[in-house]
Scaffold this active site. Structure first.
Site, short mmCIF file in Angstrom:
data_model
loop_
_atom_site.label_atom_id
_atom_site.label_comp_id
_atom_site.label_asym_id
_atom_site.label_seq_id
_atom_site.Cartn_x
_atom_site.Cartn_y
_atom_site.Cartn_z
CG HIS A 33 -0.61 1.19 7.30
ND1 HIS A 33 0.33 0.72 8.21
CD2 HIS A 33 0.08 1.97 6.43
CE1 HIS A 33 1.53 1.20 7.88
NE2 HIS A 33 1.41 1.96 6.81
CD GLU A 34 -1.27 2.42 2.81
OE1 GLU A 34 -0.75 3.55 2.91
OE2 GLU A 34 -0.61 1.37 2.94
CB CYS B 224 5.24 2.14 7.78
SG CYS B 224 4.76 3.63 6.89
CG LEU B 225 6.88 1.00 1.81
CD1 LEU B 225 6.22 1.30 0.48
CD2 LEU B 225 8.06 0.05 1.64
CG HIS C 133 0.38 6.68 5.72
ND1 HIS C 133 1.52 7.14 6.33
CD2 HIS C 133 0.62 5.37 5.48
CE1 HIS C 133 2.40 6.15 6.46
NE2 HIS C 133 1.86 5.04 5.94
CD GLN D 82 3.49 5.74 2.90
OE1 GLN D 82 2.51 5.27 2.35
NE2 GLN D 82 4.42 4.98 3.47
N GLY E 121 0.84 -1.19 0.00
CA GLY E 121 0.00 0.00 0.00
C GLY E 121 0.88 1.23 0.00
#
Ligand code: GNR
Ligand code: NI
Length: 178
Positions: free
Chosen positions: A138-139, A96-97, A142, A51, A46
């Site tokens: 999660h997204e 998480c990236l 963000h 991000q 995702g």
């Protein structure tokens, strides 16, 4: 299409609230395509606009093939709204990236109903379950400036962020010597 640089925490854009898209234009569609390419390149399941330094309320995800079909299943989501959550919770070890190499269990509703616009501007509403439910929440977090570590105790969060700081420092030092 382009692979965009992914912001690493702490970064102010990761703490900012993304703004609703007023009209689904070619620029929004281009951003979604770049985000998918960036997500697959990372690789991740995702990616939210914050991000990659954008504050449009958009996210992409692909939680992978179900059963034995290996086809990619990209999902592009614009202006998501959570319209329902299950009482049942599910715990998943999240990463998480934007917080590389750090992982922790986070508990969230096991099933969520999400209303959103697709890339054609058409309204959609569907259920997300399992890994997709974890990922979409999660997204959306963000887009609201929230990271998975914000769901942890202060002690755990500080520990992970300290480990991340050390990792970034080591990576920078390696870079200097290369
Ligand atoms: O690639 C990712 N994996 C992942 C694993 C468990 C829970 C959430 C995620 S999302 C993450 C990519 C990312 O940082 N998206 O914002
Ligand atoms: Ni993330």
């Amino acid at each position: 299409m382009a692979v965009l640089p992914i912001l690493i925490a702490p970064h102010p854009t990761l703490k900012a609230k993304a703004k609703p898209v007023k009209e689904v234009t070619d620029a929004v569609r281009a951003l979604l395509d770049d985000m998918l390419e960036t997500m697959y390149d990372a690789p991740g399941i995702g990616l939210a606009a914050n991000q990659v330094g954008s504050l449009y309320r958009v996210l992409v995800m692909d939680c992978g093939a179900r059963e034995d079909d290996e086809q990619p299943r990209p999902i592009k989501i614009i202006n998501p709204q959570i319209t329902g959550v299950s009482e049942e919770l599910s715990s998943y070890e999240e990463g998480c990236l934007s917080i590389p190499e750090q992982f922790a269990d986070v508990e969230r509703p096991a099933v969520v109903r999400i209303k959103y616009l697709d890339e054609t501007g058409k309204a959609q509403e569907r259920l997300f379950e399992g890994l997709e439910a974890t990922c979409v929440q999660h997204e959306i977090d963000h887009l609201d400036g929230i990271l998975f570590v914000d769901h942890l105790s202060n002690l755990k969060r500080n520990m992970l962020m300290k480990k991340l700081k050390k990792l970034i420092k080591e990576r920078e030092e390696e870079g200097d010597h290369a």
